[in-house]
Write a protein that holds these residues in place. Structure first.
Motif, PDB file in Angstrom:
ATOM      1  N   LYS A 205      -8.918 -15.594   8.054  1.00  0.00           N
ATOM      2  CA  LYS A 205      -7.646 -15.979   7.431  1.00  0.00           C
ATOM      3  C   LYS A 205      -7.842 -16.113   5.923  1.00  0.00           C
ATOM      4  N   PRO A 206      -6.937 -15.537   5.126  1.00  0.00           N
ATOM      5  CA  PRO A 206      -7.096 -15.640   3.662  1.00  0.00           C
ATOM      6  C   PRO A 206      -7.017 -17.101   3.210  1.00  0.00           C
ATOM      7  N   GLU A 207      -7.856 -17.449   2.245  1.00  0.00           N
ATOM      8  CA  GLU A 207      -7.860 -18.841   1.770  1.00  0.00           C
ATOM      9  C   GLU A 207      -6.644 -19.133   0.916  1.00  0.00           C
ATOM     10  N   LYS A 208      -6.223 -18.162   0.105  1.00  0.00           N
ATOM     11  CA  LYS A 208      -5.034 -18.344  -0.734  1.00  0.00           C
ATOM     12  C   LYS A 208      -3.977 -17.338  -0.307  1.00  0.00           C
ATOM     13  N   ASP A 209      -2.724 -17.749  -0.372  1.00  0.00           N
ATOM     14  CA  ASP A 209      -1.656 -16.842   0.045  1.00  0.00           C
ATOM     15  C   ASP A 209      -1.199 -15.995  -1.132  1.00  0.00           C
ATOM     16  N   ALA A 210      -2.072 -15.071  -1.560  1.00  0.00           N
ATOM     17  CA  ALA A 210      -1.717 -14.206  -2.688  1.00  0.00           C
ATOM     18  C   ALA A 210      -0.973 -12.984  -2.173  1.00  0.00           C
ATOM     19  N   LYS A 211       0.182 -12.694  -2.763  1.00  0.00           N
ATOM     20  CA  LYS A 211       0.976 -11.511  -2.409  1.00  0.00           C
ATOM     21  C   LYS A 211       1.238 -11.404  -0.905  1.00  0.00           C
ATOM     22  N   GLY A 212       1.568 -12.521  -0.302  1.00  0.00           N
ATOM     23  CA  GLY A 212       1.914 -12.481   1.127  1.00  0.00           C
ATOM     24  C   GLY A 212       0.756 -12.177   2.043  1.00  0.00           C
ATOM     25  N   SER A 213      -0.473 -12.457   1.578  1.00  0.00           N
ATOM     26  CA  SER A 213      -1.646 -12.072   2.379  1.00  0.00           C
ATOM     27  C   SER A 213      -1.723 -12.828   3.708  1.00  0.00           C
ATOM     28  N   GLU A 218      -1.287 -12.793   9.591  1.00  0.00           N
ATOM     29  CA  GLU A 218      -0.643 -13.246  10.839  1.00  0.00           C
ATOM     30  C   GLU A 218      -0.116 -12.053  11.638  1.00  0.00           C
ATOM     31  N   ASN A 219       0.449 -11.069  10.924  1.00  0.00           N
ATOM     32  CA  ASN A 219       0.951  -9.868  11.604  1.00  0.00           C
ATOM     33  C   ASN A 219      -0.173  -9.105  12.301  1.00  0.00           C
ATOM     34  N   LYS A 220      -1.311  -9.039  11.608  1.00  0.00           N
ATOM     35  CA  LYS A 220      -2.470  -8.343  12.180  1.00  0.00           C
ATOM     36  C   LYS A 220      -2.931  -9.046  13.459  1.00  0.00           C
ATOM     37  N   ILE A 221      -2.994 -10.385  13.402  1.00  0.00           N
ATOM     38  CA  ILE A 221      -3.407 -11.167  14.581  1.00  0.00           C
ATOM     39  C   ILE A 221      -2.393 -10.981  15.713  1.00  0.00           C
ATOM     40  N   ASP A 222      -1.103 -10.958  15.363  1.00  0.00           N
ATOM     41  CA  ASP A 222      -0.059 -10.727  16.376  1.00  0.00           C
ATOM     42  C   ASP A 222      -0.240  -9.384  17.070  1.00  0.00           C
TER      43      ASP A 222
END
Length: 293
Positions: A205-213, A218-222
């Motif tokens: 999981k990305p540590e910072k939510d840069a550019k909707g990361s 989450e989409n990838k995990i879904d």
């Protein structure tokens, strides 16, 4: 012909260089199979030897005397790289009395006309359900069987037969190791938490939510959870083998449109694409680390 791969007449043409050079350079060119024009495929040095597509397929034919058949042939990168896939007659059957999951094996032979690749062969196991390409490095590090190997470019008939025998021998060693590993993986049960741990080891999981990361993650995990619960994986769900195939299925089929060019998928899987190979090795390592911890 061989999917428009014959009579290219690959040859060297002189290049007039604008200045002094200690070495001579040549263009490799071919006759275009569609419009008859001449295409430049690359620039090479004076020691380069051209190689016809027919030679690559003749090499494959020598391999096939050990059993098997031609499956696909094609070229990518505007004719710079040419390949053919041979279906070998080794079939791997996992958990015969349970999920009965089948893996077929292919040997891809490929070469380039721009000096970037020698003649190479790559062994690619393919899961029959969903056609996942499972070309990862197997065996202990350093002692692992080779998935990809160079083929000596020999002009003599005996030399070619010998090279084909060596290629088949290396393929057999790899597939035997892969078989053993896959049998261990399908026998290894995992729970849902372990599946999540495997997936997040590959895609943290990305540590910072840069550019909707975070949303992208989450989409990838879904997508991975959906594949894991889907009909293509249901017979092997709850095993290390199921987790591994879920990851490879997403990589093979969810980056490229499903109805897309299967040739491209096989090409990416066959060792032309270093990034795909590295990703699959990382997936396998994560599955092993979590499931067999």
């Amino acid at each position: 012909g061989l999917a428009n791969l014959d009579n290219w007449n690959v040859r060297l043409e002189d290049i007039n260089l604008p200045g002094r050079s200690k070495q001579s350079y040549f263009a490799t060119v071919r006759d275009n199979p569609f419009d008859g024009g001449v295409d430049v495929l690359g620039v090479v040095g004076e020691r380069y030897q051209t190689f016809q597509n027919e030679d690559l397929f003749a090499f494959g034919d020598n391999i096939l005397h050990g059993g098997g058949r031609w499956e696909t042939a094609g070229s990518i990168r505007d004719g710079k790289v040419v390949f053919g896939s041979l279906a070998l007659d080794k079939e791997i059957l996992l958990d015969p009395n349970g999920s009965a999951d089948k893996v077929n094996s292919y040997l891809l032979v490929h070469t380039s006309h721009d000096g970037s690749l020698a003649i190479q062969a790559s062994v690619t196991p393919v899961r029959v359900v969903c056609q996942n390409t499972l070309n990862a490095a197997v065996g202990a590090r350093g002692r692992g069987a080779k998935q990809s190997f160079r083929i000596r470019h020999t002009q003599t008939a005996e030399g070619r037969v010998q090279a084909a025998r060596e290629a088949l021998g290396l393929a057999t060693i790899y597939l035997n190791q892969f078989d053993k590993m896959a049998q261990e993986m399908i026998a290894k049960e995992i729970n849902d938490k372990q599946f999540f741990d495997i997936v997040t080891a590959v895609y943290p999981k990305p540590e910072k939510d840069a550019k909707g990361s975070v949303t992208k993650w989450e989409n990838k995990i879904d997508v991975l959870n959906t594949i894991y619960a889907s009909p293509t994986v249901e017979n092997i769900k709850g095993t290390a083998w199921g987790a591994y195939n879920t990851l490879t299925e997403r990589l093979d089929w969810h980056r490229n449109p499903r109805g897309g060019d299967a040739t491209g998928v096989l090409a990416a899987a066959s060792g032309f694409d270093a990034a795909t190979n590295a990703a699959k090795n990382k997936m396998l390592a994560a599955v092993k680390e979590v499931a067999f911890a």
